[in-house]
Design a protein around this motif. Structure first.
Motif, PDB file in Angstrom:
ATOM      1  N   GLY A 182     -23.203 -20.002  93.501  1.00  0.00           N
ATOM      2  CA  GLY A 182     -24.558 -20.468  93.250  1.00  0.00           C
ATOM      3  C   GLY A 182     -25.546 -19.383  92.897  1.00  0.00           C
ATOM      4  N   THR A 183     -25.074 -18.137  92.691  1.00  0.00           N
ATOM      5  CA  THR A 183     -25.980 -17.021  92.436  1.00  0.00           C
ATOM      6  C   THR A 183     -26.206 -16.819  90.939  1.00  0.00           C
ATOM      7  OG1 THR A 183     -25.310 -15.897  94.461  1.00  0.00           O
ATOM      8  CG2 THR A 183     -26.361 -14.554  92.776  1.00  0.00           C
ATOM      9  N   VAL A 184     -27.477 -16.798  90.563  1.00  0.00           N
ATOM     10  CA  VAL A 184     -27.898 -16.532  89.187  1.00  0.00           C
ATOM     11  C   VAL A 184     -28.478 -15.120  89.154  1.00  0.00           C
ATOM     12  CG1 VAL A 184     -29.458 -17.201  87.322  1.00  0.00           C
ATOM     13  CG2 VAL A 184     -28.401 -18.966  88.769  1.00  0.00           C
ATOM     14  N   LEU A 185     -28.025 -14.294  88.213  1.00  0.00           N
ATOM     15  CA  LEU A 185     -28.481 -12.912  88.134  1.00  0.00           C
ATOM     16  C   LEU A 185     -29.370 -12.691  86.921  1.00  0.00           C
ATOM     17  CD1 LEU A 185     -28.429  -9.918  89.044  1.00  0.00           C
ATOM     18  CD2 LEU A 185     -26.354  -9.646  87.643  1.00  0.00           C
ATOM     19  N   VAL A 210     -29.297 -28.128  92.789  1.00  0.00           N
ATOM     20  CA  VAL A 210     -28.198 -27.379  93.398  1.00  0.00           C
ATOM     21  C   VAL A 210     -28.777 -26.636  94.602  1.00  0.00           C
ATOM     22  CG1 VAL A 210     -26.314 -25.755  92.990  1.00  0.00           C
ATOM     23  CG2 VAL A 210     -27.270 -27.049  91.057  1.00  0.00           C
ATOM     24  N   PRO A 211     -28.803 -27.258  95.772  1.00  0.00           N
ATOM     25  CA  PRO A 211     -29.525 -26.698  96.926  1.00  0.00           C
ATOM     26  C   PRO A 211     -29.125 -25.284  97.336  1.00  0.00           C
ATOM     27  CG  PRO A 211     -28.961 -28.987  97.314  1.00  0.00           C
ATOM     28  CD  PRO A 211     -28.258 -28.592  96.055  1.00  0.00           C
ATOM     29  N   ASP A 212     -27.865 -24.884  97.085  1.00  0.00           N
ATOM     30  CA  ASP A 212     -27.464 -23.536  97.494  1.00  0.00           C
ATOM     31  C   ASP A 212     -27.667 -22.503  96.379  1.00  0.00           C
ATOM     32  OD1 ASP A 212     -25.469 -24.361  95.794  1.00  0.00           O
ATOM     33  OD2 ASP A 212     -23.819 -23.661  97.052  1.00  0.00           O
ATOM     34  N   ALA A 213     -28.348 -22.886  95.291  1.00  0.00           N
ATOM     35  CA  ALA A 213     -28.600 -21.954  94.193  1.00  0.00           C
ATOM     36  C   ALA A 213     -29.540 -20.848  94.646  1.00  0.00           C
ATOM     37  CB  ALA A 213     -29.195 -22.685  92.999  1.00  0.00           C
ATOM     38  N   ARG A 214     -29.321 -19.668  94.084  1.00  0.00           N
ATOM     39  CA  ARG A 214     -30.131 -18.510  94.465  1.00  0.00           C
ATOM     40  C   ARG A 214     -30.272 -17.603  93.250  1.00  0.00           C
ATOM     41  NH1 ARG A 214     -31.918 -16.445  98.992  1.00  0.00           N
ATOM     42  NH2 ARG A 214     -32.199 -14.191  99.315  1.00  0.00           N
ATOM     43  N   ALA A 218     -32.924  -8.040  89.640  1.00  0.00           N
ATOM     44  CA  ALA A 218     -32.596  -6.633  89.887  1.00  0.00           C
ATOM     45  C   ALA A 218     -33.056  -5.779  88.716  1.00  0.00           C
ATOM     46  CB  ALA A 218     -31.096  -6.470  90.108  1.00  0.00           C
ATOM     47  N   GLY A 219     -34.088  -4.989  88.962  1.00  0.00           N
ATOM     48  CA  GLY A 219     -34.574  -4.107  87.912  1.00  0.00           C
ATOM     49  C   GLY A 219     -35.960  -3.580  88.221  1.00  0.00           C
ATOM     50  N   SER A 220     -36.298  -2.462  87.609  1.00  0.00           N
ATOM     51  CA  SER A 220     -37.621  -1.878  87.805  1.00  0.00           C
ATOM     52  C   SER A 220     -38.636  -2.562  86.902  1.00  0.00           C
ATOM     53  CB  SER A 220     -37.583  -0.373  87.518  1.00  0.00           C
ATOM     54  OG  SER A 220     -37.204  -0.148  86.169  1.00  0.00           O
ATOM     55  N   GLY A 221     -39.912  -2.269  87.118  1.00  0.00           N
ATOM     56  CA  GLY A 221     -40.957  -2.864  86.300  1.00  0.00           C
ATOM     57  C   GLY A 221     -41.982  -3.603  87.142  1.00  0.00           C
ATOM     58  N   ASP A 222     -43.027  -4.073  86.491  1.00  0.00           N
ATOM     59  CA  ASP A 222     -44.152  -4.711  87.178  1.00  0.00           C
ATOM     60  C   ASP A 222     -43.857  -6.184  87.446  1.00  0.00           C
ATOM     61  OD1 ASP A 222     -46.576  -5.454  88.232  1.00  0.00           O
ATOM     62  OD2 ASP A 222     -47.682  -5.278  86.343  1.00  0.00           O
ATOM     63  N   LEU A 223     -43.689  -6.519  88.709  1.00  0.00           N
ATOM     64  CA  LEU A 223     -43.424  -7.913  89.101  1.00  0.00           C
ATOM     65  C   LEU A 223     -44.689  -8.655  89.518  1.00  0.00           C
ATOM     66  CD1 LEU A 223     -40.111  -8.118  91.194  1.00  0.00           C
ATOM     67  CD2 LEU A 223     -40.685  -9.379  89.117  1.00  0.00           C
ATOM     68  N   SER A 224     -45.834  -7.984  89.538  1.00  0.00           N
ATOM     69  CA  SER A 224     -47.042  -8.614  90.060  1.00  0.00           C
ATOM     70  C   SER A 224     -47.435  -9.904  89.338  1.00  0.00           C
ATOM     71  CB  SER A 224     -48.214  -7.617  90.034  1.00  0.00           C
ATOM     72  OG  SER A 224     -48.463  -7.153  88.719  1.00  0.00           O
ATOM     73  N   PRO A 225     -47.230 -10.041  88.012  1.00  0.00           N
ATOM     74  CA  PRO A 225     -47.604 -11.304  87.372  1.00  0.00           C
ATOM     75  C   PRO A 225     -46.759 -12.495  87.817  1.00  0.00           C
ATOM     76  CG  PRO A 225     -47.403  -9.542  85.758  1.00  0.00           C
ATOM     77  CD  PRO A 225     -46.794  -9.039  87.019  1.00  0.00           C
ATOM     78  N   PRO A 232     -39.186 -16.701  98.317  1.00  0.00           N
ATOM     79  CA  PRO A 232     -38.142 -15.970  99.056  1.00  0.00           C
ATOM     80  C   PRO A 232     -37.022 -16.863  99.571  1.00  0.00           C
ATOM     81  CG  PRO A 232     -40.339 -15.306  99.770  1.00  0.00           C
ATOM     82  CD  PRO A 232     -40.516 -16.507  98.908  1.00  0.00           C
ATOM     83  N   ALA A 233     -37.268 -18.162  99.626  1.00  0.00           N
ATOM     84  CA  ALA A 233     -36.240 -19.088 100.108  1.00  0.00           C
ATOM     85  C   ALA A 233     -35.037 -19.115  99.163  1.00  0.00           C
ATOM     86  CB  ALA A 233     -36.818 -20.494 100.266  1.00  0.00           C
ATOM     87  N   TRP A 234     -35.294 -18.868  97.883  1.00  0.00           N
ATOM     88  CA  TRP A 234     -34.171 -18.900  96.937  1.00  0.00           C
ATOM     89  C   TRP A 234     -34.164 -17.704  95.967  1.00  0.00           C
ATOM     90  CZ3 TRP A 234     -36.541 -18.901  92.296  1.00  0.00           C
ATOM     91  CH2 TRP A 234     -37.741 -19.599  92.149  1.00  0.00           C
ATOM     92  N   CYS A 235     -35.021 -16.723  96.205  1.00  0.00           N
ATOM     93  CA  CYS A 235     -35.097 -15.579  95.291  1.00  0.00           C
ATOM     94  C   CYS A 235     -34.974 -14.269  96.051  1.00  0.00           C
ATOM     95  CB  CYS A 235     -36.408 -15.613  94.510  1.00  0.00           C
ATOM     96  SG  CYS A 235     -36.486 -14.390  93.177  1.00  0.00           S
ATOM     97  N   GLU A 236     -34.040 -13.452  95.625  1.00  0.00           N
ATOM     98  CA  GLU A 236     -33.809 -12.127  96.208  1.00  0.00           C
ATOM     99  C   GLU A 236     -34.220 -11.075  95.186  1.00  0.00           C
ATOM    100  OE1 GLU A 236     -29.817  -9.464  97.034  1.00  0.00           O
ATOM    101  OE2 GLU A 236     -29.760 -11.584  97.608  1.00  0.00           O
ATOM    102  N   VAL A 237     -35.095 -10.161  95.569  1.00  0.00           N
ATOM    103  CA  VAL A 237     -35.676  -9.219  94.621  1.00  0.00           C
ATOM    104  C   VAL A 237     -35.283  -7.779  94.956  1.00  0.00           C
ATOM    105  CG1 VAL A 237     -37.824  -8.303  93.663  1.00  0.00           C
ATOM    106  CG2 VAL A 237     -37.632 -10.750  94.178  1.00  0.00           C
ATOM    107  N   HIS A 238     -34.832  -7.057  93.922  1.00  0.00           N
ATOM    108  CA  HIS A 238     -34.555  -5.626  94.029  1.00  0.00           C
ATOM    109  C   HIS A 238     -35.356  -4.951  92.915  1.00  0.00           C
ATOM    110  CE1 HIS A 238     -31.088  -6.236  96.785  1.00  0.00           C
ATOM    111  NE2 HIS A 238     -31.007  -7.388  96.127  1.00  0.00           N
ATOM    112  N   ASN A 239     -36.646  -4.725  93.168  1.00  0.00           N
ATOM    113  CA  ASN A 239     -37.560  -4.237  92.143  1.00  0.00           C
ATOM    114  C   ASN A 239     -37.573  -2.706  92.117  1.00  0.00           C
ATOM    115  OD1 ASN A 239     -41.140  -4.486  91.510  1.00  0.00           O
ATOM    116  ND2 ASN A 239     -39.436  -4.374  90.089  1.00  0.00           N
TER     117      ASN A 239
END
Length: 364
Positions: A182-185, A210-214, A218-225, A232-239
């Motif tokens: 269920g992981t989308v990259l 798809v309830p278990d989708a996530r 992963a990447g650098s850059g400005d995520l503020s927008p 956070p319930a379904w999004c994992e961030v490596h900024n």
């Protein structure tokens, strides 16, 4: 044949590209690379001779290198010492325009990875520099038919596909990570043109279906927008900048790799996904659809179409068997069409034809 390749990058995707192409060329040809001081060397074969020179790709580098005359002298001296049969520029670094009057006797090839400036980037100098390289190069390489048509460089323009990044599979302990169902990259530097806002809108619908989708970003850059849309319930961030030895881990974890770009020319992300046997969902921009067989190695949807993106991602996530089949098809496509052996030989063909035309021109 003696090939001199020139880059003004020290790390990142262009250096990955240059290293793999240079390695493949060096299996048959003497290959020398002129690169900035501090270039990441770990992915270069010992067959490639890397010479570090005071060059660089920032405005400050351009001003300093131009002002310090000995740096220009050093570059020209190194060039005369090498006496290559062909010079191959990667991208169109403005500083090297200063040397074009001294390069006329050498067959010159330029690879233009982005035929149009990306949304949100500084366009003025890119357009001028691209035009100068196109005019002065004996041959130009792009990574797709769409790119060739947009560039409008005529017969001197050649299509050579972007090679694979299978070498990431040999980097680091993370290469043994297991897939997380269920992981989308979404991988790579955060830029306006990559359409992250459309992906986040689509993911809220994907998670409902798809309830278990996530989603993993992963990447650098400005995520503020995008912060308000990131749940956070379904999004994992490596900024942050993702090191080479971390890349495999992210791709191995993924069920699907997504590129929701709103514009672009070509990308190295699709070949990485194929190297790890992952299907892709891409948008129909630039030459990206040219390396995706819709329904076979992934899905191609309209850019900025949230519903189509949601449908494509959901359809793959609810059918793991289909994901696996598409991933295997992508890997086969990579080996047959995008391997560096294939890319190197097609690049050599460009070199040979360029050298022949240059010799005829000089003789006449």
């Amino acid at each position: 044949m003696k090939v001199l390749m020139v880059t003004d990058n020290v790390s990142g995707g262009i250096v990955h590209y240059v290293s793999q192409l240079a390695n493949a060329l060096a299996d048959e040809d003497e290959t020398v690379l002129f690169a900035p001081i501090g270039i990441e060397r770990q992915n270069f074969s010992t067959k490639v001779r890397v010479e570090e020179l005071p060059v660089g790709n920032t405005l400050r580098n351009f001003i300093v290198n131009t002002a310090l005359f000995p740096r220009a002298v050093r570059f020209l001296a190194a060039l005369q010492r090498e006496r290559p049969e062909v010079i191959h520029f990667q991208l169109t670094p403005p500083w090297f325009l200063l040397f074009f009057p001294f390069l006329r006797k050498y067959p010159m090839v330029t690879t233009i990875h982005d035929v149009r400036p990306h949304t949100g980037s500084r366009a003025f100098d890119q357009v001028i520099s691209n035009g100068a390289y196109i005019n002065r190069s004996d041959a130009v390489i792009v990574h797709g038919q769409w790119a060739k048509e947009v560039l409008g460089a005529g017969e001197k323009c050649h299509v050579v596909p972007h090679g694979d990044y299978a070498f990431f599979g040999d980097c680091g302990e993370n290469a043994r990570c297991a897939e997380e169902t269920g992981t989308v990259l979404f991988f790579g530097r955060i830029e306006d043109y990559k359409g992250l806002s459309y992906l986040l809108d689509a993911m809220s619908g994907v998670v409902r279906r798809v309830p278990d989708a996530r989603l993993v970003i992963a990447g650098s850059g400005d995520l503020s927008p995008y912060q308000k849309a990131i749940d956070p319930a379904w999004c994992e961030v490596h900024n942050r900048y993702i090191k080479d030895d971390e890349v495999a881990g992210f791709f191995m974890r993924a069920s699907v790799v997504v590129l929701p770009y709103i514009e672009g020319t070509q990308t190295g992300i699709v070949p990485i996904a194929y190297a790890f046997r992952k299907p892709v969902v891409v948008t129909a921009v630039g030459s990206i659809p040219e390396v995706v067989d819709d329904g076979e190695t992934g899905r191609v949807v309209r850019a900025r179409d949230v519903e189509a993106l949601e449908e494509a991602l959901s359809g793959l996530l609810i059918d793991p068997k289909r994901c696996t089949e598409m991933g295997e098809a992508g890997y086969r496509k990579m080996r047959a069409e995008l391997s560096w052996e294939v890319v190197a030989e097609r690049t050599r063909e460009v070199y040979r034809s360029t050298i022949r035309r240059k010799n005829v021109s000089v003789e006449s």
